[in-house]
Write a protein that holds these residues in place. Structure first.
Motif, mmCIF file in Angstrom:
data_model
loop_
_atom_site.group_PDB
_atom_site.id
_atom_site.type_symbol
_atom_site.label_atom_id
_atom_site.label_comp_id
_atom_site.label_asym_id
_atom_site.label_seq_id
_atom_site.Cartn_x
_atom_site.Cartn_y
_atom_site.Cartn_z
ATOM 1 N N LEU A 5 0.946 -1.210 -0.051
ATOM 2 C CA LEU A 5 -0.059 -0.162 0.154
ATOM 3 C C LEU A 5 0.975 1.094 0.113
ATOM 4 C CD1 LEU A 5 -2.700 -1.052 2.644
ATOM 5 C CD2 LEU A 5 -2.941 -0.978 0.263
ATOM 6 N N GLU A 6 0.847 1.890 -1.100
ATOM 7 C CA GLU A 6 1.467 3.438 -1.180
ATOM 8 C C GLU A 6 0.547 4.311 -0.677
ATOM 9 O OE1 GLU A 6 3.846 3.576 -4.846
ATOM 10 O OE2 GLU A 6 2.868 1.507 -5.250
ATOM 11 N N GLN A 7 1.007 5.088 0.209
ATOM 12 C CA GLN A 7 0.077 6.267 0.704
ATOM 13 C C GLN A 7 0.577 7.752 0.738
ATOM 14 O OE1 GLN A 7 -1.259 5.284 4.786
ATOM 15 N NE2 GLN A 7 0.080 3.727 4.804
ATOM 16 N N GLU A 8 -0.517 8.597 0.104
ATOM 17 C CA GLU A 8 0.364 10.002 -0.188
ATOM 18 C C GLU A 8 0.377 10.508 1.362
ATOM 19 O OE1 GLU A 8 -2.174 11.886 -2.814
ATOM 20 O OE2 GLU A 8 -1.126 11.061 -4.605
ATOM 21 N N GLN A 9 -0.570 9.979 2.036
ATOM 22 C CA GLN A 9 -0.713 10.654 3.663
ATOM 23 C C GLN A 9 -0.568 9.208 4.386
ATOM 24 O OE1 GLN A 9 -0.949 13.989 3.937
ATOM 25 N NE2 GLN A 9 -1.315 14.368 1.931
ATOM 26 N N GLU A 10 0.025 9.567 5.624
ATOM 27 C CA GLU A 10 0.141 8.458 6.824
ATOM 28 C C GLU A 10 -1.358 8.055 7.293
ATOM 29 O OE1 GLU A 10 2.831 6.678 6.980
ATOM 30 O OE2 GLU A 10 3.879 7.913 5.453
ATOM 31 N N TRP A 11 -2.186 7.302 6.483
ATOM 32 C CA TRP A 11 -3.448 7.066 7.006
ATOM 33 C C TRP A 11 -3.264 5.785 7.848
ATOM 34 C CZ3 TRP A 11 -3.945 7.924 1.312
ATOM 35 C CH2 TRP A 11 -4.216 9.177 1.102
ATOM 36 N N LEU A 12 -2.388 4.505 7.178
ATOM 37 C CA LEU A 12 -2.330 3.280 7.799
ATOM 38 C C LEU A 12 -1.000 3.180 8.570
ATOM 39 C CD1 LEU A 12 -3.985 1.956 4.747
ATOM 40 C CD2 LEU A 12 -5.162 2.015 6.711
ATOM 41 N N ALA A 13 -1.044 2.396 9.449
ATOM 42 C CA ALA A 13 0.262 2.031 10.117
ATOM 43 C C ALA A 13 1.060 1.198 9.320
ATOM 44 C CB ALA A 13 -0.020 1.525 11.705
ATOM 45 N N ASP A 14 0.167 0.155 8.895
ATOM 46 C CA ASP A 14 0.928 -1.157 7.941
ATOM 47 C C ASP A 14 0.626 -0.769 6.564
ATOM 48 O OD1 ASP A 14 1.663 -3.431 7.350
ATOM 49 O OD2 ASP A 14 0.181 -4.788 7.968
ATOM 50 N N SER A 15 1.926 -0.926 5.763
ATOM 51 C CA SER A 15 1.688 -0.648 4.321
ATOM 52 C C SER A 15 1.858 -1.926 3.564
ATOM 53 C CB SER A 15 3.210 0.043 4.180
ATOM 54 O OG SER A 15 3.374 1.276 4.574
ATOM 55 N N PHE A 16 1.693 -3.121 4.389
ATOM 56 C CA PHE A 16 1.403 -4.346 3.454
ATOM 57 C C PHE A 16 0.252 -5.080 3.968
ATOM 58 C CE2 PHE A 16 6.131 -3.507 3.093
ATOM 59 C CZ PHE A 16 6.016 -3.697 1.797
ATOM 60 N N ARG A 17 -0.468 -5.785 3.182
ATOM 61 C CA ARG A 17 -1.632 -6.774 3.437
ATOM 62 C C ARG A 17 -1.462 -8.024 2.654
ATOM 63 N NH1 ARG A 17 -5.731 -3.719 6.364
ATOM 64 N NH2 ARG A 17 -4.488 -2.042 7.282
ATOM 65 N N ASP A 18 -2.145 -9.017 3.234
ATOM 66 C CA ASP A 18 -2.215 -10.307 2.561
ATOM 67 C C ASP A 18 -3.790 -10.595 1.980
ATOM 68 O OD1 ASP A 18 0.419 -11.316 3.131
ATOM 69 O OD2 ASP A 18 -0.395 -11.583 5.165
ATOM 70 N N VAL A 19 -3.469 -11.006 0.597
ATOM 71 C CA VAL A 19 -4.927 -11.197 -0.036
ATOM 72 C C VAL A 19 -4.859 -12.661 -0.669
ATOM 73 C CG1 VAL A 19 -6.196 -10.656 -1.882
ATOM 74 C CG2 VAL A 19 -5.054 -8.679 -0.701
ATOM 75 N N THR A 20 -5.990 -13.272 -0.506
ATOM 76 C CA THR A 20 -6.086 -14.667 -1.048
ATOM 77 C C THR A 20 -6.676 -14.718 -2.169
ATOM 78 O OG1 THR A 20 -6.058 -15.723 1.163
ATOM 79 C CG2 THR A 20 -6.701 -16.935 -0.310
ATOM 80 N N LEU A 30 -9.550 -6.568 -1.591
ATOM 81 C CA LEU A 30 -8.780 -6.372 -0.624
ATOM 82 C C LEU A 30 -9.779 -5.257 0.242
ATOM 83 C CD1 LEU A 30 -6.286 -5.640 1.154
ATOM 84 C CD2 LEU A 30 -5.622 -4.085 -0.178
ATOM 85 N N THR A 31 -10.130 -5.707 1.323
ATOM 86 C CA THR A 31 -11.128 -4.845 2.273
ATOM 87 C C THR A 31 -10.051 -4.211 3.384
ATOM 88 O OG1 THR A 31 -12.979 -6.094 1.701
ATOM 89 C CG2 THR A 31 -13.115 -4.651 3.730
ATOM 90 N N ILE A 32 -10.151 -2.857 3.688
ATOM 91 C CA ILE A 32 -9.428 -2.168 4.720
ATOM 92 C C ILE A 32 -10.594 -1.476 5.615
ATOM 93 C CG2 ILE A 32 -7.739 -0.346 5.563
ATOM 94 C CD1 ILE A 32 -6.696 -0.699 2.549
ATOM 95 N N PRO A 33 -10.685 -2.040 6.720
ATOM 96 C CA PRO A 33 -11.805 -1.509 7.842
ATOM 97 C C PRO A 33 -11.449 -0.344 8.089
ATOM 98 C CG PRO A 33 -10.710 -3.635 8.476
ATOM 99 C CD PRO A 33 -9.871 -3.218 7.448
ATOM 100 N N ARG A 34 -12.459 0.729 8.364
ATOM 101 C CA ARG A 34 -12.529 2.198 8.809
ATOM 102 C C ARG A 34 -11.510 2.146 10.010
ATOM 103 N NH1 ARG A 34 -17.594 5.801 9.430
ATOM 104 N NH2 ARG A 34 -17.446 5.374 7.010
ATOM 105 N N SER A 35 -11.648 0.991 10.672
ATOM 106 C CA SER A 35 -10.716 1.264 12.355
ATOM 107 C C SER A 35 -9.384 1.115 12.043
ATOM 108 C CB SER A 35 -11.289 -0.159 13.047
ATOM 109 O OG SER A 35 -10.976 -1.273 12.463
ATOM 110 N N ASP A 36 -8.777 0.610 10.794
ATOM 111 C CA ASP A 36 -7.336 0.644 10.633
ATOM 112 C C ASP A 36 -6.793 1.974 10.213
ATOM 113 O OD1 ASP A 36 -7.890 -2.211 11.117
ATOM 114 O OD2 ASP A 36 -7.056 -2.748 8.903
ATOM 115 N N PHE A 37 -7.792 2.853 9.823
ATOM 116 C CA PHE A 37 -7.339 4.274 9.429
ATOM 117 C C PHE A 37 -7.160 5.082 10.821
ATOM 118 C CE2 PHE A 37 -9.032 2.875 5.412
ATOM 119 C CZ PHE A 37 -8.210 3.493 4.634
ATOM 120 N N LYS A 38 -6.119 5.889 10.687
ATOM 121 C CA LYS A 38 -5.869 6.591 12.062
ATOM 122 C C LYS A 38 -6.714 7.881 12.185
ATOM 123 C CE LYS A 38 -0.837 6.188 11.421
ATOM 124 N NZ LYS A 38 0.459 7.211 11.112
ATOM 125 N N GLN A 39 -7.134 8.230 13.368
ATOM 126 C CA GLN A 39 -8.140 9.156 13.637
ATOM 127 C C GLN A 39 -7.639 10.581 13.470
ATOM 128 O OE1 GLN A 39 -11.088 8.355 14.708
ATOM 129 N NE2 GLN A 39 -10.681 6.424 14.358
#
Length: 197
Positions: A5-20, A30-39
């Motif tokens: 995951l390449e971010q223009e802003q630091e929204w997510l702490a983790d820059s990698f995800r696993d997808v099956t 690939l689903t990124i829950p709202r709770s994963d985004f920084k407040q």
């Protein structure tokens, strides 16, 4: 497979995800829950997902990008184009125009829907004098603003669509009669401006 995951802003702490991707499938989600985004994110921008190299597969074009909107307010504001409309009853089919305005920073217009209903004298609300079935045909259901109906206006995407309101003509001479259109959002991303007209 691993997705970067390449971010223009630091929204997510983790820059990698696993997808099956299951055998025989051609699409993975690939689903990124709202709770994963920084407040308290204060800047919008692009979030790009790129599939890492996978042995035996061509992943050169395995990339997708979404636009992240950093705001507390709804993504789209939906309203009638005017506070009120006046029609002669012999017009038969009257048109009311609806307007959707995307939030500043949205890269394009998106398809959104609202629920629409009419309300007249039968509701016993003061000021509503037109009768459903006699003066107008009641309307109840969904109204979609399709993505292709948007155009840029002063830097924001704005869409417009019409709703047909059938009116009934009769031989009785009457004064001005009134009924209302009610709008209801279908999700929290939609704001209704002046929902009762």
């Amino acid at each position: 497979m691993r997705v970067k995951l390449e971010q223009e802003q630091e929204w997510l702490a983790d820059s990698f995800r696993d997808v099956t991707l299951r055998a025989g499938d051609t699409i993975a989600v690939l689903t990124i829950p709202r709770s994963d985004f920084k407040q308290g994110v204060s800047h919008s921008g692009a979030l790009t997902a790129t599939v890492d190299d996978v042995d035996g597969y061509d992943t050169a074009h395995a990339k997708a990008a979404v636009h992240v909107i950093a705001q507390e307010t709804p993504v789209v504001s939906f309203s009638l184009s005017r506070d009120s409309y006046t029609f002669a009853e012999d017009v038969g089919r009257a048109r009311a125009q609806f307007v959707a305005r995307m939030a500043p920073g949205m890269p394009r217009g998106v398809t959104v829907g609202v629920l629409v209903a009419t309300r007249g004298e039968e509701s016993s609300i003061d000021g509503l004098t037109a009768t459903s079935g006699e003066d107008y045909e009641s309307v109840s259901g969904g109204l979609l603003m399709m993505g292709e109906k948007y155009a840029l206006e002063d830097g924001r995407w704005v869409g417009r669509t019409d709703l047909i309101l059938p009116l009934f003509d009769d031989d009785v001479r009457e004064g001005t009669e009134t009924f209302e259109l009610l709008l209801q959002p279908t999700s929290g991303e939609i704001d209704i401006a002046h929902p009762d007209h």
